[in-house]
Design a protein around this motif. Sequence first.
Motif, PDB file in Angstrom:
ATOM      1  N   MET A   1       1.018  -1.311   0.000  1.00 18.95           N
ATOM      2  CA  MET A   1       0.012  -0.066   0.012  1.00 18.95           C
ATOM      3  C   MET A   1       0.838   1.145  -0.113  1.00 18.95           C
ATOM      4  O   MET A   1       1.941   1.459   0.682  1.00 18.95           O
ATOM      5  CB  MET A   1      -0.911   0.061   1.184  1.00 18.95           C
ATOM      6  N   VAL A   2       0.430   2.305  -0.784  1.00 20.64           N
ATOM      7  CA  VAL A   2       1.082   3.752  -0.733  1.00 20.64           C
ATOM      8  C   VAL A   2       0.201   4.607  -0.243  1.00 20.64           C
ATOM      9  O   VAL A   2      -0.892   4.869  -0.858  1.00 20.64           O
ATOM     10  CB  VAL A   2       1.422   4.029  -2.340  1.00 20.64           C
ATOM     11  N   ASP A   3       0.500   5.127   0.998  1.00 18.61           N
ATOM     12  CA  ASP A   3      -0.287   6.091   1.805  1.00 18.61           C
ATOM     13  C   ASP A   3       0.263   7.421   1.457  1.00 18.61           C
ATOM     14  O   ASP A   3       0.698   8.066   2.477  1.00 18.61           O
ATOM     15  CB  ASP A   3      -0.612   5.344   3.153  1.00 18.61           C
ATOM     16  N   GLN A   4       0.142   8.001   0.434  1.00 18.26           N
ATOM     17  CA  GLN A   4       0.883   9.429   0.190  1.00 18.26           C
ATOM     18  C   GLN A   4       0.101  10.253   0.927  1.00 18.26           C
ATOM     19  O   GLN A   4       0.670  11.364   1.591  1.00 18.26           O
ATOM     20  CB  GLN A   4       0.848   9.945  -1.258  1.00 18.26           C
ATOM     21  N   ALA A   5      -1.378  10.106   1.303  1.00 13.72           N
ATOM     22  CA  ALA A   5      -2.047  11.262   1.991  1.00 13.72           C
ATOM     23  C   ALA A   5      -1.815  11.203   3.365  1.00 13.72           C
ATOM     24  O   ALA A   5      -2.213  11.915   4.333  1.00 13.72           O
ATOM     25  CB  ALA A   5      -3.446  11.198   1.524  1.00 13.72           C
ATOM     26  N   THR A  35      -3.482   6.149  -1.611  1.00  8.87           N
ATOM     27  CA  THR A  35      -4.156   7.308  -1.377  1.00  8.87           C
ATOM     28  C   THR A  35      -2.967   8.187  -1.851  1.00  8.87           C
ATOM     29  O   THR A  35      -1.906   8.270  -1.807  1.00  8.87           O
ATOM     30  CB  THR A  35      -4.228   7.630  -0.015  1.00  8.87           C
ATOM     31  N   VAL A  36      -3.693   9.582  -2.416  1.00  8.82           N
ATOM     32  CA  VAL A  36      -2.866  10.596  -3.113  1.00  8.82           C
ATOM     33  C   VAL A  36      -3.160  11.690  -2.122  1.00  8.82           C
ATOM     34  O   VAL A  36      -4.329  12.016  -1.949  1.00  8.82           O
ATOM     35  CB  VAL A  36      -3.020  10.730  -4.440  1.00  8.82           C
ATOM     36  N   VAL A  37      -2.167  12.635  -2.269  1.00 11.17           N
ATOM     37  CA  VAL A  37      -2.510  14.176  -1.831  1.00 11.17           C
ATOM     38  C   VAL A  37      -3.445  14.933  -2.333  1.00 11.17           C
ATOM     39  O   VAL A  37      -4.253  15.660  -2.097  1.00 11.17           O
ATOM     40  CB  VAL A  37      -1.094  14.903  -1.537  1.00 11.17           C
ATOM     41  N   ALA A  71      -8.688   9.635  -3.036  1.00 12.27           N
ATOM     42  CA  ALA A  71      -8.158  11.074  -3.004  1.00 12.27           C
ATOM     43  C   ALA A  71      -8.903  11.785  -1.747  1.00 12.27           C
ATOM     44  O   ALA A  71      -9.961  12.355  -2.081  1.00 12.27           O
ATOM     45  CB  ALA A  71      -8.079  11.922  -4.285  1.00 12.27           C
ATOM     46  N   PRO A  72      -8.324  11.873  -0.667  1.00 10.52           N
ATOM     47  CA  PRO A  72      -9.108  12.464   0.442  1.00 10.52           C
ATOM     48  C   PRO A  72      -9.383  13.984   0.359  1.00 10.52           C
ATOM     49  O   PRO A  72     -10.623  14.484   0.723  1.00 10.52           O
ATOM     50  CB  PRO A  72      -8.243  12.004   1.772  1.00 10.52           C
ATOM     51  N   ALA A  73      -8.347  14.544  -0.162  1.00 12.95           N
ATOM     52  CA  ALA A  73      -8.665  16.055  -0.434  1.00 12.95           C
ATOM     53  C   ALA A  73      -9.667  16.391  -1.393  1.00 12.95           C
ATOM     54  O   ALA A  73     -10.373  17.474  -0.956  1.00 12.95           O
ATOM     55  CB  ALA A  73      -7.229  16.728  -0.933  1.00 12.95           C
TER      56      ALA A  73
END
Length: 232
Positions: A1-5, A35-37, A71-73
């Motif tokens: 998993m890649v959790d950038q955010a 997840t991405v910023v 994409a949380p933002a």
Amino acid sequence: MVDQAGVTTAASRSEIETKSKDLKGRSGVQLAVATVVSLQGSDIETYANELFRYWKLGEAKKNNGVLFLIAPAEHKVRIEVGYRLEGTVTDALSSVIITSVVVPRFKTNDFSGGIERGVGSIVSVLDGDTAKWQPKVTLRADDIRGSDLAALLMFVVIVTLLVVAVWQKARSGHCVVRHGRKIYVQSRSSSSASSSSSLNSSGSSSSSSSSDSHFSGGGGSSGGGGASGSWW
């Protein structure tokens, strides 16, 4: 998993990675979660499709990859599916998982819980457990009139899901890369070190680390199958 955010806990990431590895070990299906910023001004369908292809998810001859992108933002989420799995993780099933399992958790800012439940649901569908996701209407001979309204409502829901799925697929069917725009995904770790990978409009790539290379299974073919969702 890649959790950038940076929205998940270490325990949650470990659980998600374990489920993904177990799935790949027993079926060959590669499930990547990220997840991405920011979506950098792109719609999530295009971004997910480009990232899916860049990471070459799934096996080369089977195209059996799945990308679960958050994409949380922008309050957006998508399940992107490789060609070979479109008949299993259908657009309709993907939509139901997002709306009924993932989004309710995201609305309370429980990203770890929402992602874990989403991954668990995707895995269950890939394992063949689709019964609980299928709409059910039970009609009895002595209760036909009382069920008319329920049947009508169920029909409306099914038609709506199909229309949304077709619209999303049509929208995602063509991947257009804007001039000069890059997909940028940075992985976080418990240490201060970080790694990143990018894809530019000419198709060339660069990477400051090989941390994301384990995603490349040689596949990457996706025609936009899957579904997207949002929450506020």
